[in-house]
Design an enzyme around this catalytic site. Sequence first.
Site, PDB file in Angstrom:
ATOM      1  N   LYS A  89      32.165  90.925  31.109  1.00 50.04           N
ATOM      2  CA  LYS A  89      33.338  90.306  31.721  1.00 50.04           C
ATOM      3  C   LYS A  89      33.630  89.021  30.972  1.00 50.04           C
ATOM      4  CE  LYS A  89      36.345  90.019  35.099  1.00 50.04           C
ATOM      5  NZ  LYS A  89      37.369  90.073  34.043  1.00 50.04           N
ATOM      6  N   GLN A 110      29.764  82.715  28.093  1.00 55.99           N
ATOM      7  CA  GLN A 110      30.161  83.529  29.239  1.00 55.99           C
ATOM      8  C   GLN A 110      28.956  84.182  29.916  1.00 55.99           C
ATOM      9  OE1 GLN A 110      33.877  83.886  29.425  1.00 55.99           O
ATOM     10  NE2 GLN A 110      33.389  84.248  31.551  1.00 55.99           N
ATOM     11  N   LYS A 113      27.504  81.492  32.225  1.00 58.81           N
ATOM     12  CA  LYS A 113      28.489  81.145  33.259  1.00 58.81           C
ATOM     13  C   LYS A 113      28.549  82.232  34.318  1.00 58.81           C
ATOM     14  CE  LYS A 113      32.421  79.947  31.636  1.00 58.81           C
ATOM     15  NZ  LYS A 113      33.799  79.858  31.123  1.00 58.81           N
ATOM     16  N   LYS A 125      33.676  88.625  25.479  1.00 59.09           N
ATOM     17  CA  LYS A 125      34.889  87.863  25.155  1.00 59.09           C
ATOM     18  C   LYS A 125      35.613  88.585  24.034  1.00 59.09           C
ATOM     19  CE  LYS A 125      37.032  84.030  26.276  1.00 59.09           C
ATOM     20  NZ  LYS A 125      37.099  83.318  27.561  1.00 59.09           N
ATOM     21  N   GLY A 164      42.379  87.081  31.050  1.00 57.81           N
ATOM     22  CA  GLY A 164      43.154  86.210  30.166  1.00 57.81           C
ATOM     23  C   GLY A 164      42.329  85.042  29.655  1.00 57.81           C
ATOM     24  N   ASP A 165      42.889  84.324  28.717  1.00 54.44           N
ATOM     25  CA  ASP A 165      42.333  83.061  28.205  1.00 54.44           C
ATOM     26  C   ASP A 165      43.512  82.397  27.479  1.00 54.44           C
ATOM     27  OD1 ASP A 165      39.537  81.620  27.701  1.00 54.44           O
ATOM     28  OD2 ASP A 165      40.587  81.506  25.805  1.00 54.44           O
ATOM     29  N   THR A 208      40.765  78.773  38.042  1.00 51.09           N
ATOM     30  CA  THR A 208      39.956  77.973  37.114  1.00 51.09           C
ATOM     31  C   THR A 208      40.238  76.482  37.308  1.00 51.09           C
ATOM     32  OG1 THR A 208      40.090  79.812  35.569  1.00 51.09           O
ATOM     33  CG2 THR A 208      39.233  77.753  34.711  1.00 51.09           C
ATOM     34  N   ASN A 239      47.397  77.265  31.834  1.00 54.90           N
ATOM     35  CA  ASN A 239      46.963  77.757  33.140  1.00 54.90           C
ATOM     36  C   ASN A 239      45.934  76.837  33.791  1.00 54.90           C
ATOM     37  OD1 ASN A 239      44.573  79.751  34.353  1.00 54.90           O
ATOM     38  ND2 ASN A 239      46.610  80.123  35.163  1.00 54.90           N
ATOM     39  N   SER A 382      38.024  86.473  39.195  1.00 62.61           N
ATOM     40  CA  SER A 382      38.263  87.766  38.543  1.00 62.61           C
ATOM     41  C   SER A 382      37.361  88.828  39.158  1.00 62.61           C
ATOM     42  CB  SER A 382      37.945  87.675  37.047  1.00 62.61           C
ATOM     43  OG  SER A 382      39.067  87.254  36.326  1.00 62.61           O
TER      44      SER A 382
HETATM   45  P1  NDP Z   1      46.630  78.450  28.063  1.00 60.91           P
HETATM   46  O1  NDP Z   1      46.991  79.224  26.855  1.00 60.91           O
HETATM   47  O2  NDP Z   1      47.284  78.755  29.342  1.00 60.91           O
HETATM   48  O3  NDP Z   1      46.810  76.881  27.781  1.00 60.91           O
HETATM   49  C1  NDP Z   1      46.141  76.240  26.740  1.00 60.91           C
HETATM   50  C2  NDP Z   1      46.736  74.856  26.594  1.00 60.91           C
HETATM   51  O4  NDP Z   1      45.997  74.121  25.632  1.00 60.91           O
HETATM   52  C3  NDP Z   1      48.169  74.879  26.100  1.00 60.91           C
HETATM   53  O5  NDP Z   1      48.835  73.768  26.623  1.00 60.91           O
HETATM   54  C4  NDP Z   1      48.019  74.763  24.583  1.00 60.91           C
HETATM   55  O6  NDP Z   1      49.144  74.165  23.953  1.00 60.91           O
HETATM   56  C5  NDP Z   1      46.808  73.855  24.493  1.00 60.91           C
HETATM   57  N1  NDP Z   1      46.019  74.171  23.297  1.00 60.91           N
HETATM   58  C6  NDP Z   1      45.476  75.365  22.968  1.00 60.91           C
HETATM   59  N2  NDP Z   1      44.834  75.282  21.812  1.00 60.91           N
HETATM   60  C7  NDP Z   1      44.971  74.008  21.410  1.00 60.91           C
HETATM   61  C8  NDP Z   1      44.540  73.302  20.271  1.00 60.91           C
HETATM   62  N3  NDP Z   1      43.795  73.890  19.326  1.00 60.91           N
HETATM   63  N4  NDP Z   1      44.852  71.988  20.188  1.00 60.91           N
HETATM   64  C9  NDP Z   1      45.589  71.382  21.161  1.00 60.91           C
HETATM   65  N5  NDP Z   1      46.051  72.019  22.248  1.00 60.91           N
HETATM   66  C10 NDP Z   1      45.726  73.299  22.365  1.00 60.91           C
HETATM   67  O7  NDP Z   1      45.030  78.587  28.186  1.00 60.91           O
HETATM   68  P2  NDP Z   1      44.120  78.329  29.459  1.00 60.91           P
HETATM   69  O8  NDP Z   1      44.660  77.191  30.250  1.00 60.91           O
HETATM   70  O9  NDP Z   1      43.881  79.632  30.110  1.00 60.91           O
HETATM   71  O10 NDP Z   1      42.731  77.908  28.776  1.00 60.91           O
HETATM   72  C11 NDP Z   1      42.400  76.538  28.493  1.00 60.91           C
HETATM   73  C12 NDP Z   1      40.899  76.408  28.303  1.00 60.91           C
HETATM   74  O11 NDP Z   1      40.216  76.815  29.501  1.00 60.91           O
HETATM   75  C13 NDP Z   1      40.283  77.267  27.185  1.00 60.91           C
HETATM   76  O12 NDP Z   1      39.177  76.577  26.623  1.00 60.91           O
HETATM   77  C14 NDP Z   1      39.775  78.494  27.931  1.00 60.91           C
HETATM   78  O13 NDP Z   1      38.734  79.152  27.230  1.00 60.91           O
HETATM   79  C15 NDP Z   1      39.249  77.823  29.202  1.00 60.91           C
HETATM   80  N6  NDP Z   1      39.103  78.719  30.345  1.00 60.91           N
HETATM   81  C16 NDP Z   1      40.161  79.426  30.828  1.00 60.91           C
HETATM   82  C17 NDP Z   1      40.005  80.241  31.947  1.00 60.91           C
HETATM   83  C18 NDP Z   1      41.159  80.939  32.571  1.00 60.91           C
HETATM   84  O14 NDP Z   1      40.952  81.493  33.664  1.00 60.91           O
HETATM   85  N7  NDP Z   1      42.342  80.950  31.997  1.00 60.91           N
HETATM   86  C19 NDP Z   1      38.675  80.421  32.561  1.00 60.91           C
HETATM   87  C20 NDP Z   1      37.655  79.547  32.042  1.00 60.91           C
HETATM   88  C21 NDP Z   1      37.861  78.753  30.956  1.00 60.91           C
HETATM   89  P3  NDP Z   1      50.548  74.971  23.744  1.00 60.91           P
HETATM   90  O15 NDP Z   1      51.194  74.963  25.106  1.00 60.91           O
HETATM   91  O16 NDP Z   1      51.272  74.135  22.746  1.00 60.91           O
HETATM   92  O17 NDP Z   1      50.198  76.327  23.264  1.00 60.91           O
END
Ligand code: NDP
Length: 450
Positions: A89, A110, A113, A125, A164-165, A208, A239, A382
């Site tokens: 997962k 993961q 976690k 992943k 998603g991620d 999250t 997200n 999830s």
């Molecule tokens: P999203 O794609 O929804 O959002 C990511 C955000 O971070 C966007 O605003 C994006 O900018 C910005 N971003 C991404 N990469 C970079 C970078 N290299 N430099 C600067 N800004 C960056 O992703 P999530 O919110 O889902 O995920 C965010 C983090 O949380 C990740 O590390 C993910 O692995 C972790 N995570 C997510 C979970 C989930 O349920 N979604 C669960 C657990 C952990 P822009 O808008 O310009 O693209």
Amino acid sequence: MNYTHETISHLKRSSPAQAEFYQAVEEVLTSLAPILESNSKYREEAIIQRIVEPERQIMFRVPWVDDQGNIQVNKGYRVEFNSALGPYKGGLRFHPSVNASIIKFLGFEQIFKNALTGLPIGGGKGGANFIPNGKSNGEIMRFCQSFMSELYRHIGPHVDVPAGDIGVGAREIGYMFGQYKRLTGRYEGALTGKSLLWGGSLMRKEATGYGTVYFANYMLNDKGDSLHGKKCLVSGAGNVAIYAIEKLYQLGATPLSCSDSRGTIYHDEGIDVKLLKRLKEVKRDSLIHYLDAYPSAKYTPVSDYPTDGHAVWRYKADAAFPCATQNELTEQDVVALINNGCTLVSEGANMPTTREAINVLLEANITYGPGKAANAGGVATSQLEMAQNASMQRWTFNTVDEQLQRIMKNIFTNANEVSKEFGQPGNLILGANIAGFRRVADAMIEQGVV
Ligand code: NDP
């Protein structure tokens, strides 16, 4: 014996050029030193050698046709890391930085976690080096369909259940689910993060971000404090960041910042979360347009960031929530946060804090919630989605929220107790790594050498 050094040396030979993966392994193994020293069974069973090697790694070509009729080719990945506790997962990430190292670091994190949630899920992943920003709906759909045309043969509700991620939200999950259904002829819970219209769980979208904030509040409650009245810095605008910001308001705190890949917004009156949702969830636009509604807010483009870190961490606040991506909180950022009076860091993102920055946090005795504990609310919810799909039920928002709070509290209590058991009270990175490891390692031993 130095297991960390020996294992990293071995990995550098067997899996070359995977810096982020070595970083994640080093972080975990450093924490595990006390349990590996005191428990010979983990050494005798070669658990470390087995756990750092994924059970299966799938890499594949993802060809698709863009709106101009040109053929594009991306690289797809699914790393099925460990199934000792249940089906693999973990999310799918679509971002240009995706490579084998990034997917392996995420898959490795993961495992622990997922173990920490106490739920029956293994670790995996996946993703692709695809750039979703600026693509049309049609291009996103064709890419997702091509990606699933290979992935479908490796996943299923009892085998591997991606979510998603970064770059993968409900829209992408929808296109991938449609293709999975078409190819297999089965309507089943092979993906989570689905739309509420057809199999998704209430609260999954929020889980999250909400979970990270609940976790921070539990850390503070343990010290007789709470988030109420605290000023907070948040990075990211996706997200996780959006729903962390929303929950901070609900708990009486004020989130002052957010950031995307192009720049940072600082708004001393507090981030307008409705506007943020409109910009990022609906229009998928740059944060610079936040200024159209609030010209007095401050926008710093990436080109003006300090050379040794990120603009978002250079403001005065009580707490910091990194919610964007890996290594976005450097040693210099942490020093700046501490000098500005920040006393708490809770990680919404995966591995957002560099190794050197973690050392500074621990030395300064900052209240620190590592990602594999603090952001586990997403994967936990999830799993609740999987449970609803399997039993053909639909739980209310409050039912899922109550379970999320219970799980986050258990994760905090478990990591905190283990930190005390190993003589480092409050060191939740040690507590979380050991608590997660113990569950997976014991299951691996009971299942034999497979
Ligand atoms: P999203 O794609 O929804 O959002 C990511 C955000 O971070 C966007 O605003 C994006 O900018 C910005 N971003 C991404 N990469 C970079 C970078 N290299 N430099 C600067 N800004 C960056 O992703 P999530 O919110 O889902 O995920 C965010 C983090 O949380 C990740 O590390 C993910 O692995 C972790 N995570 C997510 C979970 C989930 O349920 N979604 C669960 C657990 C952990 P822009 O808008 O310009 O693209």
